[in-house]
Enzyme design. Sequence first.
Site, PDB file in Angstrom:
ATOM      1  N   LYS A  13      -0.951  -8.292   2.750  1.00 46.97           N
ATOM      2  CA  LYS A  13      -2.633  -7.515   3.749  1.00 46.97           C
ATOM      3  C   LYS A  13      -3.606  -8.043   3.532  1.00 46.97           C
ATOM      4  O   LYS A  13      -4.082  -7.811   4.394  1.00 46.97           O
ATOM      5  CB  LYS A  13      -2.737  -6.155   2.964  1.00 46.97           C
ATOM      6  CG  LYS A  13      -1.171  -5.400   3.013  1.00 46.97           C
ATOM      7  CD  LYS A  13      -1.326  -3.900   2.236  1.00 46.97           C
ATOM      8  CE  LYS A  13      -1.308  -3.973   0.792  1.00 46.97           C
ATOM      9  NZ  LYS A  13      -0.058  -4.783  -0.250  1.00 46.97           N
ATOM     10  N   ARG A  86      -2.811   5.015  -2.185  1.00 48.46           N
ATOM     11  CA  ARG A  86      -1.866   4.532  -1.818  1.00 48.46           C
ATOM     12  C   ARG A  86      -0.894   5.372  -2.630  1.00 48.46           C
ATOM     13  O   ARG A  86       0.408   5.516  -3.127  1.00 48.46           O
ATOM     14  CB  ARG A  86      -2.075   3.861  -3.129  1.00 48.46           C
ATOM     15  CG  ARG A  86      -1.219   2.315  -3.669  1.00 48.46           C
ATOM     16  CD  ARG A  86      -1.772   1.140  -4.466  1.00 48.46           C
ATOM     17  NE  ARG A  86      -1.940   1.065  -4.626  1.00 48.46           N
ATOM     18  CZ  ARG A  86      -1.938  -1.151  -3.832  1.00 48.46           C
ATOM     19  NH1 ARG A  86      -3.085  -0.937  -3.728  1.00 48.46           N
ATOM     20  NH2 ARG A  86      -1.521  -1.476  -4.607  1.00 48.46           N
ATOM     21  N   ARG A 125       1.210 -17.218  -6.099  1.00 48.08           N
ATOM     22  CA  ARG A 125      -0.323 -17.212  -5.131  1.00 48.08           C
ATOM     23  C   ARG A 125      -2.064 -16.912  -6.220  1.00 48.08           C
ATOM     24  O   ARG A 125      -1.504 -16.610  -6.958  1.00 48.08           O
ATOM     25  CB  ARG A 125      -0.975 -14.725  -5.069  1.00 48.08           C
ATOM     26  CG  ARG A 125      -2.153 -14.789  -4.724  1.00 48.08           C
ATOM     27  CD  ARG A 125      -2.103 -13.222  -4.132  1.00 48.08           C
ATOM     28  NE  ARG A 125      -1.703 -11.846  -5.359  1.00 48.08           N
ATOM     29  CZ  ARG A 125      -1.780 -10.756  -4.937  1.00 48.08           C
ATOM     30  NH1 ARG A 125      -2.101 -10.626  -3.815  1.00 48.08           N
ATOM     31  NH2 ARG A 125      -1.645 -10.142  -5.888  1.00 48.08           N
ATOM     32  N   ARG A 158      -4.155 -13.613 -10.657  1.00 48.92           N
ATOM     33  CA  ARG A 158      -4.356 -12.363 -10.844  1.00 48.92           C
ATOM     34  C   ARG A 158      -3.670 -12.302 -11.971  1.00 48.92           C
ATOM     35  O   ARG A 158      -2.217 -12.362 -12.540  1.00 48.92           O
ATOM     36  CB  ARG A 158      -4.511 -11.974  -9.876  1.00 48.92           C
ATOM     37  CG  ARG A 158      -5.011 -11.399  -9.172  1.00 48.92           C
ATOM     38  CD  ARG A 158      -4.879 -10.616  -7.895  1.00 48.92           C
ATOM     39  NE  ARG A 158      -4.318  -9.705  -7.889  1.00 48.92           N
ATOM     40  CZ  ARG A 158      -3.399  -8.379  -6.936  1.00 48.92           C
ATOM     41  NH1 ARG A 158      -4.396  -8.940  -6.036  1.00 48.92           N
ATOM     42  NH2 ARG A 158      -3.644  -7.895  -7.291  1.00 48.92           N
ATOM     43  N   ARG A 169       5.436  -3.069  -9.953  1.00 47.50           N
ATOM     44  CA  ARG A 169       4.334  -2.587  -9.230  1.00 47.50           C
ATOM     45  C   ARG A 169       4.958  -2.574  -7.538  1.00 47.50           C
ATOM     46  O   ARG A 169       4.409  -1.395  -7.161  1.00 47.50           O
ATOM     47  CB  ARG A 169       2.699  -3.956  -8.523  1.00 47.50           C
ATOM     48  CG  ARG A 169       2.394  -4.187  -9.732  1.00 47.50           C
ATOM     49  CD  ARG A 169       1.451  -4.933  -9.772  1.00 47.50           C
ATOM     50  NE  ARG A 169       0.676  -6.317  -7.944  1.00 47.50           N
ATOM     51  CZ  ARG A 169       0.312  -6.868  -7.442  1.00 47.50           C
ATOM     52  NH1 ARG A 169       0.763  -7.819  -8.321  1.00 47.50           N
ATOM     53  NH2 ARG A 169       0.030  -7.015  -6.330  1.00 47.50           N
TER      54      ARG A 169
END
Length: 211
Positions: A13, A86, A125, A158, A169
Amino acid sequence: MNLILFGPPGSGKGTQAERLREKQGLRHISTGDLLREAVARGTDLGNRVKSILASGQLVSDDIILALMREEIARTAKGWLLDGFPRTVGQAKGLDAQLDELGQKIDALVVLNVGRDAVIERLSGRRTCSNCKTVFHVKVNRPKVEGICDRCGGTLVQREDDKPGTIAKRLDVYEAQTQPILDHYRGRVPIHEFDGEQPVDEVTRSIERVLQ
Ligand code: AP5
């Protein structure tokens, strides 16, 4: 144009939002980025949400809706929502806010990515600590390791990209976020894309549909 980017954690996203923002002239509003900024600045909001973000759980609907009311109200041109809504509660709250503002959602852009691919992506990431540009240690590498191509900032991992938190998650996404699609089905155009295609291919597919 007002768009919602929708998909599981790590579906791309943020990556696609940056490209669409530049090309379509939209304002990219990411609730995750806003919350992480608040944590980094040590604001009241940041202190309230810090441990929630680190655990992979969701921040309460009340806090998020109050935050987004201001962000959307001060966006004169089109917006691109990333990470919001969400929950079905947030979607209903957003609908009410948009009615008040006389705005509407033009489309949902859905990125479909399987669980294994998400785990691979998020564990690799790296995000720029300055401009928030996203990289990946294998498929989207910076020219110089650990340094952002765009601004020269330091790349960091992160806090919520640790294996146990990624799984949490994903569970939260399936239980609380996916049902939003049923809320919008038949009311807002929903465009679904194979988010496991290469980044450029996904961008091209989205742009073809949005033209
Ligand atoms: P948030 O920041 O919104 O995180 P997320 O939805 O989990 O999404 P991510 O940012 O992890 O992934 P992404 O889809 O943007 O993928 P990306 O482009 O980076 O939320 C974080 C937390 O904040 C939540 O857990 C919650 O606690 C809180 N929060 C946020 N919003 C909230 C809300 N509305 N209500 C309540 N709580 C909220 O890509 C991932 C990686 O894959 C990158 O390395 C990238 O380079 C790579 N990649 C991207 N596309 C491709 C591709 N096509 N092929 C191969 N690799 C790719």
